[in-house]
Write an enzyme that holds these catalytic residues in place. Structure first.
Site, PDB file in Angstrom:
ATOM      1  N   GLY A 205      51.021  40.987  37.743  1.00  0.00           N
ATOM      2  CA  GLY A 205      50.178  39.867  37.337  1.00  0.00           C
ATOM      3  C   GLY A 205      49.344  39.281  38.450  1.00  0.00           C
ATOM      4  N   SER A 206      48.875  40.105  39.376  1.00  0.00           N
ATOM      5  CA  SER A 206      48.118  39.550  40.509  1.00  0.00           C
ATOM      6  C   SER A 206      46.812  38.903  40.048  1.00  0.00           C
ATOM      7  CB  SER A 206      47.843  40.624  41.560  1.00  0.00           C
ATOM      8  OG  SER A 206      46.901  41.569  41.111  1.00  0.00           O
TER       9      SER A 206
ATOM     10  N   MET B  26      49.426  46.765  29.723  1.00  0.00           N
ATOM     11  CA  MET B  26      49.420  48.224  29.571  1.00  0.00           C
ATOM     12  C   MET B  26      49.691  48.677  28.138  1.00  0.00           C
ATOM     13  SD  MET B  26      48.521  48.867  32.555  1.00  0.00           S
ATOM     14  CE  MET B  26      48.580  50.657  32.530  1.00  0.00           C
TER      15      MET B  26
ATOM     16  N   ASP C  15      38.240  50.347  27.014  1.00  0.00           N
ATOM     17  CA  ASP C  15      37.301  50.140  28.135  1.00  0.00           C
ATOM     18  C   ASP C  15      35.850  50.341  27.712  1.00  0.00           C
ATOM     19  OD1 ASP C  15      39.514  49.655  29.771  1.00  0.00           O
ATOM     20  OD2 ASP C  15      39.710  51.772  30.273  1.00  0.00           O
TER      21      ASP C  15
ATOM     22  N   HIS D  83      38.771  46.157  34.524  1.00  0.00           N
ATOM     23  CA  HIS D  83      39.073  47.572  34.709  1.00  0.00           C
ATOM     24  C   HIS D  83      38.614  47.995  36.100  1.00  0.00           C
ATOM     25  CE1 HIS D  83      39.880  51.687  33.513  1.00  0.00           C
ATOM     26  NE2 HIS D  83      38.726  52.039  34.027  1.00  0.00           N
TER      27      HIS D  83
END
Length: 203
Positions: free
Chosen positions: A12-13, A91, A146, A110
């Site tokens: 979770g950066s 994910m 994406d 992304h």
């Protein structure tokens, strides 16, 4: 004040940087009111709980299929009257039902300059292809992976001796900047979507 939800699966950066930037005023008129993870041991979920945020683990195995899982998430999001959903290292591919429940209100980041290198291992894809520049992209989420309208991008040079880890680290530094910038643009109503083009409103 716009209500944000963050979905994450790992450290979770990006979520942490978003939270810090809300606290410091870099992102204005927003608050994180819900954090959801599909992993019970996600470090990002632990950070959220330690920060006093409403942090929920939903086990995918408790649901019959992907849509039933997403329906449970959508129910939580609607209960909290969420204005913007931020995917931060989440994910799982979200379903059509999820996308249609929050049209143009779900964003993702992304680690490539989309439409180049979608999907998993984008940094490795970039190195193996031999590109000289890659980067990161904040985009709206649609039904394809994406693929949605691009909000912001940042370029990162690929160095001769780059490894996946080194390149990923430099891209992540840029992610931490542009994800927050994109959120600030959205919650303060400074952009709009024209077809699949994101345009900036004149001040």
């Amino acid at each position: 004040m716009k209500k944000l939800a963050v979905l994450l699966s790992g450290r979770g950066s990006n979520f942490i940087k978003i939270y810090e930037n809300i606290q410091s005023g870099v992102i204005k008129n927003a608050e994180i009111v819900l954090v959801i993870s599909n992993k019970h041991d996600a470090p990002g979920l632990t950070y959220a709980r330690e920060s006093g945020l409403n942090a929920i683990y939903l086990n995918p195995k408790d649901y019959s299929d992907r849509e039933q899982y997403d329906r449970a998430i959508v129910e939580l999001l609607k209960k909290e009257k969420i204005d913007l959903v931020c995917l931060a290292g989440y994910m799982r591919i979200i379903t059509k039902f999820f996308v249609e429940s929050f049209p143009n209100k779900i964003i993702n980041i992304h680690p490539s300059l989309l439409p180049a290198f979608p999907g998993l291992d984008a940094q490795r894809q970039a190195l193996e292809y031999g590109v000289k520049y890659t980067g990161c992209t904040v985009h709206f989420v649609d039904e394809k992976v994406d693929h949605g309208a691009i909000i912001l991008q940042e370029v990162v040079e690929v160095l001769e001796d780059d490894t996946v880890e080194a390149l990923s680290a430099r891209i992540l530094q840029k992610e931490h900047i542009i994800y927050s910038r994109a959120i600030d643009l959205i919650v303060n109503d400074r952009i709009y979507i024209d077809g699949r083009i994101v345009r900036f409103k004149k001040v």
